[in-house]
Structures are given as C-alpha cells and as structure tokens.
Design an enzyme around this catalytic site. Structure first.
Site, short mmCIF file in Angstrom:
data_model
loop_
_atom_site.label_atom_id
_atom_site.label_comp_id
_atom_site.label_asym_id
_atom_site.label_seq_id
_atom_site.Cartn_x
_atom_site.Cartn_y
_atom_site.Cartn_z
N HIS A 74 -0.62 1.27 -5.59
CA HIS A 74 0.34 2.27 -5.14
C HIS A 74 -0.32 3.41 -4.36
O HIS A 74 0.39 4.20 -3.72
CB HIS A 74 1.08 2.88 -6.33
N ASP A 116 1.96 -8.31 -8.89
CA ASP A 116 2.39 -7.27 -9.80
C ASP A 116 3.91 -7.12 -9.69
O ASP A 116 4.50 -7.37 -8.63
CB ASP A 116 1.70 -5.96 -9.41
N ASP A 159 2.56 -7.37 -15.19
CA ASP A 159 3.74 -6.71 -15.73
C ASP A 159 5.04 -7.40 -15.35
O ASP A 159 6.13 -6.92 -15.73
CB ASP A 159 3.77 -5.23 -15.35
#
Length: 321
Positions: free
Chosen positions: A136, A173, A257
C-alpha cells in the site's frame, strides 16, 4: 539443478528474515502484530521444510528505498522515526514504533537481496519472511500498515542493478496494492497484476485502471468470492497477461488475508488456492525467465490461515508439493 528427494525435485529456496522485523510494534490490538511473523516462521521450521536455506536479511539502503519513494518522503520517514512512543503516519492504521525503521529497512534489504540471489543463480527462488507489509505504500505516502514498498523497490532494483527490461509483480493479497500500481502505472517495463476484494480498502483496483501500456491488470472479486471465482479471474485475465508480458523476473506479493479464516476480509480462499496460484505463476516463470521468483510476505491476519497458507505457498516454491 534442483536436488532430488525420492525422485521429487527440490528447488533451492532461500528464506530471508530478521529478528528486527519482530520489533515493529504498532500498538496493542493492531492486526499487524509480531505474532504474524512468529506464525510464519513456526510453520516453516518443521521437518518438511528442512531443505529451506535461511539467511539474515541485510539492511536496505536509502538509495534502494529512493528507487521508488520520493526523497522528501524518505527523509520524512527516517528523520521522524521515534526513539520512544509512536509516530502515526496515516490515520490510525500506519504507526511507527522505535523498532519500525530498522524493520522496514530489513524488509527492503531482504527483497533486494532476493533479487540478487535469483539473478546470480544462488537460489532458484526466494521467500522474504518479513514484516510489515509494503504494497500500500505509495511513492510519497505510507498507508495501510505499510511504510516502504519492498516489492516495488525490488522490481526497480532488478532493472537498475541487473539491467532487466521487464519485471512483473503479481499480488494475491485480499487488498489491492495501490502503492505498487502507483509506482508502476506509467512505466511500461513494470507489470502489476492484482486479484482483490472489491469494494474494499483502499478503494483502488478497478478493471479500468490499466496503466500506460496495459501493464496494470486488476481482477476485483466480490465479497464472498471463492476458489472458482479466484481461479477464473486469474485464468482469464492475469495469467495470460503475465505470459504475454514475458517477464525476466517475477515478484510475488504474497498476502494470505484472502483466506476464509481471515478476520479482516471477506473472501473464501483455501490453502489449495494459494498452492494453485503459486504453481501457475511458477509455470509462467519457468517458461519466461528460468523460474526466477522472489516472493514477499504481505498481509494475513488469521494466524492459522497465515501459517497454513504460507506453508502451501512454500511447498510449491520448493517443488515439494
């Protein structure tokens, strides 16, 4: 050549980690906790993974970080790293503690050393068991638990140090890697592909975001999406585009995740899905770049799902499914 055990080829897989990565402590109750790395290391220090070669991550350099991040942002992070207490970088999510700067520099060092190892032939592939995650982090902004973007840095390092023309990052992800996309968007020699839950944090990653040379490929998945949705999106969009890009090196942003056990997200992947995508990516890497793969740990907040997903990923990387 890979070694062989009972006729099954075993790849030379190096794992980079460092004790300093345990010292990034963003606060009680924060999901990006040291226990995440403990879970990964415990999963990989069992007899079935005895062939892994372990290395201490070197410390990354300011010059490496500046390959992706703007100098004023790099200075901001380094100059304001706390010696006590906390520094909040992005709302309440992205927090630096006294050990954070050393941790993120080890993340950068691991990723760049991994590139050097696969390019020199010292390893068939590399896994960076480091934290915090990085995808990010944008060129001038820390966000989403991430300070520096080690996957993007590794890709540009491969171009600058090893003269590569085409480097790819594939990200599974559950969150879209807005930082990697931002760093690559106008650079046709860098390819970024992501499958991710949408709508979801950070709000980027629509199919219409394609980059300057269709070098960005996004596969948004609705909350509740499962194995069939994940595999179909990769088979129709990401894998063909990656093969057409013909990378000279493949970097994986390996977040776990999207696992059905994860408490922060809403996809329903299993360990078999992480094994499947790893195998598919390695097939393309074998065809395009002699199997040169560097995988970098991103998210994953169920300790059980993170551990089992990482183990499934490494079994394939080792060639020991």
């Amino acid at each position: 050549m890979p070694a062989s055990f009972s006729g099954i080829p075993i790849m030379t897989t190096i794992v980079y980690t460092h004790a300093a990565c345990m010292d990034h402590r963003p606060g009680a109750g924060h999901p990006e906790a040291p226990a995440r790395l403990t879970a990964v290391l415990d999963a990989l220090q069992t007899p079935e993974f005895s062939a892994l070669q372990w290395r201490d991550a070197p410390r990354g350099t300011r010059e490496q970080v500046a390959l992706v991040h703007r100098p004023d942002f790099v200075d901001l992070i380094i100059d304001n790293a706390p010696t006590q207490g906390y520094v909040v970088l992005d709302g309440g999510d992205t927090v630096m503690s006294p050990g954070s700067l050393e941790a993120v520099m080890r993340c950068v060092g691991a990723a760049c050393a991994g590139v050097d190892d696969v390019m020199s032939g010292a390893a068939d592939n590399v896994f960076c068991a480091t934290r915090p995650c990085g995808h990010h982090a944008e060129p001038s902004r820390a966000m989403g638990f991430c300070v520096f973007n080690q996957a993007a840095i590794a890709a540009v390092h491969a171009q600058e140090k090893h003269g590569l023309s085409r480097v790819a990052v594939v990200d599974f992800d559950v969150h879209h890697g807005n930082g990697t996309q931002a760093a690559f968007f106008d650079k046709p020699g860098l390819f970024y592909a992501s499958s991710h839950q949408s709508p979801f944090y950070p709000g980027t990653g629509s199919r219409s975001e394609t980059g300057v040379a269709h070098n960005i490929v996004n596969v948004p998945l609705a909350r509740g999406a499962d194995s069939s949705d994940f595999r179909a999106g990769n088979e129709s969009d990401i894998l063909p585009a990656l093969k057409a890009f013909n990378p000279e090196l493949l970097i994986i942003s390996a977040g776990f995740d999207a696992h059905h056990l994860d408490p922060l997200a809403g996809l329903n992947l299993t360990d078999d899905d992480f094994a499947w995508i790893t195998e598919e990516l390695m097939k393309i890497a074998d065809a395009c770049c002699g199997g040169k793969v560097v995988s970098i740990l991103e998210g994953g907040y169920s300790l059980e799902g993170l551990a089992s997903g990482t183990a499934a990923h490494l079994r394939v990387m080792m060639g020991a499914k």
